[in-house]
Design a protein around this motif. Sequence first.
Motif, PDB file in Angstrom:
ATOM      1  N   THR A  60      -2.965  11.767   3.432  1.00  0.00           N
ATOM      2  CA  THR A  60      -1.614  11.570   2.900  1.00  0.00           C
ATOM      3  C   THR A  60      -0.846  10.580   3.766  1.00  0.00           C
ATOM      4  OG1 THR A  60      -1.522  13.788   1.937  1.00  0.00           O
ATOM      5  CG2 THR A  60       0.585  12.691   2.372  1.00  0.00           C
ATOM      6  N   GLN A  61      -0.962  10.731   5.099  1.00  0.00           N
ATOM      7  CA  GLN A  61      -0.281   9.789   6.003  1.00  0.00           C
ATOM      8  C   GLN A  61      -0.787   8.362   5.778  1.00  0.00           C
ATOM      9  OE1 GLN A  61       0.408   8.725  10.759  1.00  0.00           O
ATOM     10  NE2 GLN A  61      -0.862  10.472  10.216  1.00  0.00           N
ATOM     11  N   MET A  62      -2.088   8.191   5.707  1.00  0.00           N
ATOM     12  CA  MET A  62      -2.663   6.858   5.512  1.00  0.00           C
ATOM     13  C   MET A  62      -2.182   6.237   4.200  1.00  0.00           C
ATOM     14  SD  MET A  62      -6.599   7.487   6.731  1.00  0.00           S
ATOM     15  CE  MET A  62      -7.036   7.721   8.464  1.00  0.00           C
ATOM     16  N   THR A  63      -2.190   7.035   3.147  1.00  0.00           N
ATOM     17  CA  THR A  63      -1.754   6.544   1.842  1.00  0.00           C
ATOM     18  C   THR A  63      -0.290   6.157   1.868  1.00  0.00           C
ATOM     19  OG1 THR A  63      -3.373   7.984   0.748  1.00  0.00           O
ATOM     20  CG2 THR A  63      -1.568   7.113  -0.607  1.00  0.00           C
ATOM     21  N   GLN A  64       0.528   7.005   2.479  1.00  0.00           N
ATOM     22  CA  GLN A  64       1.967   6.761   2.491  1.00  0.00           C
ATOM     23  C   GLN A  64       2.313   5.543   3.342  1.00  0.00           C
ATOM     24  OE1 GLN A  64       3.188   9.168   0.401  1.00  0.00           O
ATOM     25  NE2 GLN A  64       4.949   7.802   0.174  1.00  0.00           N
ATOM     26  N   ILE A  65       1.602   5.355   4.452  1.00  0.00           N
ATOM     27  CA  ILE A  65       1.846   4.175   5.290  1.00  0.00           C
ATOM     28  C   ILE A  65       1.490   2.902   4.536  1.00  0.00           C
ATOM     29  CG2 ILE A  65       0.979   2.919   7.320  1.00  0.00           C
ATOM     30  CD1 ILE A  65       0.989   5.550   8.832  1.00  0.00           C
ATOM     31  N   ALA A  66       0.384   2.938   3.775  1.00  0.00           N
ATOM     32  CA  ALA A  66       0.010   1.768   2.967  1.00  0.00           C
ATOM     33  C   ALA A  66       1.097   1.448   1.948  1.00  0.00           C
ATOM     34  CB  ALA A  66      -1.325   2.023   2.266  1.00  0.00           C
ATOM     35  N   LEU A  67       1.637   2.478   1.292  1.00  0.00           N
ATOM     36  CA  LEU A  67       2.721   2.278   0.329  1.00  0.00           C
ATOM     37  C   LEU A  67       3.982   1.779   1.025  1.00  0.00           C
ATOM     38  CD1 LEU A  67       2.246   5.491  -1.848  1.00  0.00           C
ATOM     39  CD2 LEU A  67       1.795   3.131  -2.552  1.00  0.00           C
ATOM     40  N   CYS A  68       4.239   2.304   2.221  1.00  0.00           N
ATOM     41  CA  CYS A  68       5.433   1.905   2.974  1.00  0.00           C
ATOM     42  C   CYS A  68       5.377   0.417   3.324  1.00  0.00           C
ATOM     43  CB  CYS A  68       5.535   2.754   4.240  1.00  0.00           C
ATOM     44  SG  CYS A  68       7.169   2.738   5.024  1.00  0.00           S
ATOM     45  N   HIS A  69       4.205  -0.051   3.765  1.00  0.00           N
ATOM     46  CA  HIS A  69       4.041  -1.474   4.091  1.00  0.00           C
ATOM     47  C   HIS A  69       4.254  -2.349   2.847  1.00  0.00           C
ATOM     48  CE1 HIS A  69       2.981  -0.778   8.139  1.00  0.00           C
ATOM     49  NE2 HIS A  69       1.724  -0.420   7.963  1.00  0.00           N
ATOM     50  N   ARG A  70       3.885  -1.814   1.702  1.00  0.00           N
ATOM     51  CA  ARG A  70       3.949  -2.608   0.473  1.00  0.00           C
ATOM     52  C   ARG A  70       5.359  -2.648  -0.121  1.00  0.00           C
ATOM     53  NH1 ARG A  70       4.800  -5.305  -3.112  1.00  0.00           N
ATOM     54  NH2 ARG A  70       3.554  -5.836  -4.961  1.00  0.00           N
ATOM     55  N   TYR A  71       6.094  -1.531  -0.050  1.00  0.00           N
ATOM     56  CA  TYR A  71       7.321  -1.429  -0.831  1.00  0.00           C
ATOM     57  C   TYR A  71       8.619  -1.315  -0.023  1.00  0.00           C
ATOM     58  CZ  TYR A  71       4.316  -0.782  -4.891  1.00  0.00           C
ATOM     59  OH  TYR A  71       3.384  -0.969  -5.885  1.00  0.00           O
ATOM     60  N   HIS A  72       8.551  -1.045   1.262  1.00  0.00           N
ATOM     61  CA  HIS A  72       9.777  -0.801   2.016  1.00  0.00           C
ATOM     62  C   HIS A  72      10.029  -1.877   3.070  1.00  0.00           C
ATOM     63  CE1 HIS A  72       8.993   3.555   0.656  1.00  0.00           C
ATOM     64  NE2 HIS A  72       9.848   2.969  -0.163  1.00  0.00           N
ATOM     65  N   ASN A  73      11.318  -2.075   3.362  1.00  0.00           N
ATOM     66  CA  ASN A  73      11.691  -3.166   4.259  1.00  0.00           C
ATOM     67  C   ASN A  73      11.421  -2.805   5.721  1.00  0.00           C
ATOM     68  OD1 ASN A  73      13.976  -1.678   5.255  1.00  0.00           O
ATOM     69  ND2 ASN A  73      15.152  -2.330   3.469  1.00  0.00           N
ATOM     70  N   VAL A  74      11.628  -3.795   6.586  1.00  0.00           N
ATOM     71  CA  VAL A  74      11.301  -3.629   8.001  1.00  0.00           C
ATOM     72  C   VAL A  74      12.132  -2.515   8.634  1.00  0.00           C
ATOM     73  CG1 VAL A  74      11.145  -4.776  10.242  1.00  0.00           C
ATOM     74  CG2 VAL A  74      10.715  -6.071   8.154  1.00  0.00           C
ATOM     75  N   GLU A  75      13.418  -2.442   8.302  1.00  0.00           N
ATOM     76  CA  GLU A  75      14.272  -1.404   8.883  1.00  0.00           C
ATOM     77  C   GLU A  75      13.778  -0.014   8.511  1.00  0.00           C
ATOM     78  OE1 GLU A  75      18.912  -1.232   9.327  1.00  0.00           O
ATOM     79  OE2 GLU A  75      18.378  -0.329   7.398  1.00  0.00           O
ATOM     80  N   GLN A  76      13.434   0.187   7.249  1.00  0.00           N
ATOM     81  CA  GLN A  76      12.930   1.489   6.808  1.00  0.00           C
ATOM     82  C   GLN A  76      11.634   1.853   7.525  1.00  0.00           C
ATOM     83  OE1 GLN A  76      12.958   0.364   2.621  1.00  0.00           O
ATOM     84  NE2 GLN A  76      14.362   2.052   2.176  1.00  0.00           N
ATOM     85  N   GLN A  77      10.750   0.878   7.683  1.00  0.00           N
ATOM     86  CA  GLN A  77       9.478   1.131   8.351  1.00  0.00           C
ATOM     87  C   GLN A  77       9.678   1.434   9.831  1.00  0.00           C
ATOM     88  OE1 GLN A  77       6.028  -1.324   7.350  1.00  0.00           O
ATOM     89  NE2 GLN A  77       7.236  -2.293   5.725  1.00  0.00           N
ATOM     90  N   LEU A  78      10.584   0.710  10.469  1.00  0.00           N
ATOM     91  CA  LEU A  78      10.861   0.963  11.880  1.00  0.00           C
ATOM     92  C   LEU A  78      11.465   2.357  12.062  1.00  0.00           C
ATOM     93  CD1 LEU A  78      11.048   0.135  14.835  1.00  0.00           C
ATOM     94  CD2 LEU A  78      13.215  -1.013  14.317  1.00  0.00           C
ATOM     95  N   CYS A  79      12.376   2.748  11.185  1.00  0.00           N
ATOM     96  CA  CYS A  79      12.977   4.083  11.269  1.00  0.00           C
ATOM     97  C   CYS A  79      11.908   5.164  11.086  1.00  0.00           C
ATOM     98  CB  CYS A  79      14.081   4.236  10.232  1.00  0.00           C
ATOM     99  SG  CYS A  79      15.561   3.257  10.578  1.00  0.00           S
ATOM    100  N   ARG A  80      10.993   4.954  10.135  1.00  0.00           N
ATOM    101  CA  ARG A  80       9.893   5.908   9.947  1.00  0.00           C
ATOM    102  C   ARG A  80       9.053   6.027  11.195  1.00  0.00           C
ATOM    103  NH1 ARG A  80       4.883   4.829   9.415  1.00  0.00           N
ATOM    104  NH2 ARG A  80       5.164   2.690   8.640  1.00  0.00           N
ATOM    105  N   TRP A  81       8.711   4.904  11.773  1.00  0.00           N
ATOM    106  CA  TRP A  81       7.857   4.869  12.960  1.00  0.00           C
ATOM    107  C   TRP A  81       8.531   5.573  14.133  1.00  0.00           C
ATOM    108  CZ3 TRP A  81       7.197   3.041  17.933  1.00  0.00           C
ATOM    109  CH2 TRP A  81       5.883   2.837  18.364  1.00  0.00           C
ATOM    110  N   LEU A  82       9.827   5.315  14.321  1.00  0.00           N
ATOM    111  CA  LEU A  82      10.560   5.948  15.426  1.00  0.00           C
ATOM    112  C   LEU A  82      10.669   7.455  15.223  1.00  0.00           C
ATOM    113  CD1 LEU A  82      13.427   3.327  15.965  1.00  0.00           C
ATOM    114  CD2 LEU A  82      11.483   3.771  17.486  1.00  0.00           C
ATOM    115  N   LEU A  83      10.954   7.882  13.999  1.00  0.00           N
ATOM    116  CA  LEU A  83      11.090   9.313  13.731  1.00  0.00           C
ATOM    117  C   LEU A  83       9.750  10.033  13.896  1.00  0.00           C
ATOM    118  CD1 LEU A  83      13.511   9.251  10.666  1.00  0.00           C
ATOM    119  CD2 LEU A  83      13.959  10.333  12.884  1.00  0.00           C
TER     120      LEU A  83
END
Length: 242
Positions: free
Chosen positions: A134-157
Amino acid sequence: MSTPISPMQNRLLASLVLVEFERLKPNLEVVNLAVGDIIYESGARQEFVYFPTTAVISLLYMMEDGELAEIASIGSEGIVGISWFLGGHSAINSATVQRAGDAYRLRGRYLKEEFDRAGSFLRLLLRYTQALITQMTQIALCHRYHNVEQQLCRWLLQNMDRSSSNTMKMTQQLIANSLGFRRERITEVASKLQDQHIILYSRGSIVILDRAGLEKKVCECYWVIRQEFDHMLHQPQEHQNA
């Protein structure tokens, strides 16, 4: 004096029923891991599996041009080396230490022996594998559809969830490598978060000042991943203290 490391700091080991844990315990060995240590390389035979306690390990995939992409990260909630109980002793990805700390390692054959007993540990590892996928799938979707700020916030959290402190020792270059962006782009976004008093960045470390602020900005990927692991770890084990 440093605080002794306990296997119970790994949530997967802490979820084992007592009889299964006692069989594994004599073969668990504490190892200290430094940032950049290579746990295993793509295609190499894996001798050990690792249960992080305070360390965080990145699973990385190397493209044909040599670029690396993080496909998942594993901390105190999990295990590194699932190929041992999925039928192989090697993986298509490599594993590198993202955050320095400690882990317990176990020879893969001991893990396989316990898995083959087909007890509650087998069910726990299969549920963990589902959460990791699930994590792998969601990260792939995150890279495809979400902006840098959203991805950085996910990574930090995600990293904050694996720490007892709101301070994380890491460089923006490490974050850039993990997320697959240029360091300058990460610096730009991190500066905006700092201007909003959500984080405080100094050379080699990031302090989370406002977790709620990060949660307001993060995409749904973070919540999907977190809920999946919480569900996996909170399912009751039979005869926990038997």
